[in-house]
Design a protein around this motif. Structure first.
Motif, short mmCIF file in Angstrom:
data_model
loop_
_atom_site.label_atom_id
_atom_site.label_comp_id
_atom_site.label_asym_id
_atom_site.label_seq_id
_atom_site.Cartn_x
_atom_site.Cartn_y
_atom_site.Cartn_z
N MET A 1 -4.22 5.31 15.43
CA MET A 1 -4.67 4.06 16.06
C MET A 1 -5.91 3.51 15.36
N TRP A 2 -6.84 4.39 15.04
CA TRP A 2 -8.08 3.99 14.40
C TRP A 2 -7.82 3.45 13.00
N ILE A 3 -6.99 4.17 12.23
CA ILE A 3 -6.65 3.72 10.88
C ILE A 3 -5.92 2.39 10.92
N ASP A 4 -4.97 2.24 11.85
CA ASP A 4 -4.22 0.99 11.95
C ASP A 4 -5.13 -0.20 12.24
N GLN A 5 -6.13 0.02 13.10
CA GLN A 5 -7.08 -1.05 13.39
C GLN A 5 -7.82 -1.48 12.13
N ASN A 6 -8.26 -0.50 11.34
CA ASN A 6 -8.98 -0.81 10.10
C ASN A 6 -8.07 -1.44 9.06
N VAL A 7 -6.81 -1.00 9.01
CA VAL A 7 -5.85 -1.61 8.08
C VAL A 7 -5.70 -3.09 8.39
N GLN A 8 -5.60 -3.42 9.67
CA GLN A 8 -5.44 -4.82 10.05
C GLN A 8 -6.64 -5.67 9.61
N MET A 9 -7.85 -5.18 9.87
CA MET A 9 -9.03 -5.94 9.48
C MET A 9 -9.15 -6.07 7.97
N LEU A 10 -8.85 -4.99 7.26
CA LEU A 10 -8.95 -5.02 5.80
C LEU A 10 -7.87 -5.92 5.19
N ALA A 11 -6.68 -5.91 5.78
CA ALA A 11 -5.61 -6.78 5.27
C ALA A 11 -5.98 -8.25 5.45
N GLU A 12 -6.60 -8.58 6.59
CA GLU A 12 -7.04 -9.96 6.82
C GLU A 12 -8.17 -10.32 5.86
N ALA A 13 -9.05 -9.35 5.60
CA ALA A 13 -10.14 -9.60 4.65
C ALA A 13 -9.59 -9.86 3.25
N LYS A 14 -8.55 -9.11 2.89
CA LYS A 14 -7.95 -9.31 1.56
C LYS A 14 -7.28 -10.68 1.47
N THR A 15 -6.61 -11.08 2.54
CA THR A 15 -5.97 -12.40 2.57
C THR A 15 -7.00 -13.51 2.41
N GLN A 16 -8.19 -13.29 2.97
CA GLN A 16 -9.27 -14.29 2.87
C GLN A 16 -10.06 -14.20 1.57
N GLY A 17 -9.67 -13.30 0.68
CA GLY A 17 -10.34 -13.18 -0.61
C GLY A 17 -11.67 -12.46 -0.55
N GLU A 18 -11.86 -11.60 0.46
CA GLU A 18 -13.14 -10.90 0.61
C GLU A 18 -13.17 -9.56 -0.13
N LEU A 19 -12.01 -9.06 -0.55
CA LEU A 19 -11.93 -7.75 -1.19
C LEU A 19 -11.72 -7.88 -2.69
N LEU A 20 -12.24 -6.92 -3.43
CA LEU A 20 -12.02 -6.87 -4.87
C LEU A 20 -10.53 -6.65 -5.15
N PRO A 21 -10.04 -7.10 -6.28
CA PRO A 21 -8.59 -7.06 -6.55
C PRO A 21 -7.96 -5.66 -6.51
N HIS A 22 -8.73 -4.64 -6.88
CA HIS A 22 -8.16 -3.30 -6.99
C HIS A 22 -8.01 -2.59 -5.64
N VAL A 23 -8.53 -3.14 -4.57
CA VAL A 23 -8.61 -2.42 -3.30
C VAL A 23 -7.24 -2.22 -2.68
N ASP A 24 -6.92 -0.97 -2.38
CA ASP A 24 -5.71 -0.62 -1.63
C ASP A 24 -6.11 -0.52 -0.15
N VAL A 25 -5.54 -1.38 0.68
CA VAL A 25 -5.96 -1.49 2.07
C VAL A 25 -5.74 -0.19 2.84
N ALA A 26 -4.56 0.41 2.71
CA ALA A 26 -4.26 1.63 3.48
C ALA A 26 -5.16 2.78 3.07
N GLU A 27 -5.35 2.98 1.78
CA GLU A 27 -6.20 4.07 1.30
C GLU A 27 -7.65 3.84 1.73
N THR A 28 -8.09 2.61 1.69
CA THR A 28 -9.46 2.30 2.07
C THR A 28 -9.68 2.54 3.56
N ALA A 29 -8.71 2.17 4.38
CA ALA A 29 -8.82 2.39 5.83
C ALA A 29 -8.92 3.89 6.13
N GLU A 30 -8.12 4.70 5.48
CA GLU A 30 -8.17 6.15 5.70
C GLU A 30 -9.50 6.73 5.23
#
Length: 236
Positions: free
Chosen positions: A119-148
């Motif tokens: 549940m905790w990881i899924d919450q972070n995945v959602q926020m990070l995925a939205e951040a990536k969509t908004q262009g807030e993350l560097l290109p190399h960032v893997d959302v799932a790995e980063t959340a974990e």
């Protein structure tokens, strides 16, 4: 409506009692009888809401994330806010402490602790995925790995804080964690605008900007709360 509100209060009372017993005794040693005594409710009332000790533990797990933060234009700021508020709640709310304690209780061999982390990881995945969509993350960032990685880092930091000083410095330690973590994933222009401070989580709570949502509507079943139902409805 009065019956539903009473059921919601009863469920909360049971969860708080279970959290206290789990925190004091550990999951394996805790008994339903001890939880009933602490809650001051009947066995029927408990089984109306929870079908087993494991379901009680899952209910405690859910409290860790049962909170709604105010939306921010930056999704990375929301990620930071969720960590800072969780750090503050860990210091002030026994139910949240019990949730984290259960998730990290390696002695609870008969409890599946993966839902808490999932549940905790899924919450972070959602926020990070939205951040990536908004262009807030560097290109190399893997959302799932980063959340974990973030969940694992927070878990370790809070455990060290607990062992060193009963989490008295937890907010500051989480700030340090983010200060080291975020430069590796955030676009510099976004990073420069983030507020990462030990006081932010407490301020969000004090200003009433954090809402703990009401439990889902209670399902009405034909059973008296004082009697154990033949089939327990965990959605009640």
């Amino acid at each position: 409506m009065a019956r539903q509100e009473r059921a919601i209060r009863t469920r909360r009372t049971i969860l708080e009692a279970a959290a206290a017993v789990f925190d004091e005794r550990g999951y394996t040693s805790a008994t339903i009888g001890e939880i009933l005594d602490r809650a001051g409710v009947t066995k029927g009332a408990l089984y109306f809401h929870f079908g087993s000790k494991e379901e009680l533990a899952v209910g405690v797990f859910e409290e860790q994330l049962a909170i709604k933060l105010p939306p921010q234009s930056s999704k990375l700021q929301e990620l930071v806010d969720s960590g800072l508020v969780l750090a503050r709640r860990l210091r002030s709310e026994p139910l949240v402490r019990a949730s984290v304690g259960l998730a990290l209780d390696q002695g609870a061999m008969d409890l599946d602790r993966t839902p808490a982390f999932r549940m905790w990881i899924d919450q972070n995945v959602q926020m990070l995925a939205e951040a990536k969509t908004q262009g807030e993350l560097l290109p190399h960032v893997d959302v799932a790995e980063t959340a974990e990685l973030l969940v694992g880092s927070f878990s370790g930091v809070q455990l060290l804080s607990q062992l060193r000083c009963q989490r008295q410095d937890l907010e500051r330690r989480i700030v340090v964690m983010f200060e080291h973590f975020l430069p590796g994933i955030a676009v510099p222009a976004v990073l420069a605008q983030l507020e990462i401070s030990a006081e932010r989580g407490e301020r969000l709570l004090a200003q009433g900007q954090v809402e703990v949502p009401v439990q889902a509507p209670v399902k009405v079943v034909q059973v008296q709360e004082g009697a154990v139902p033949t089939q327990v409805s965990t959605g009640a």
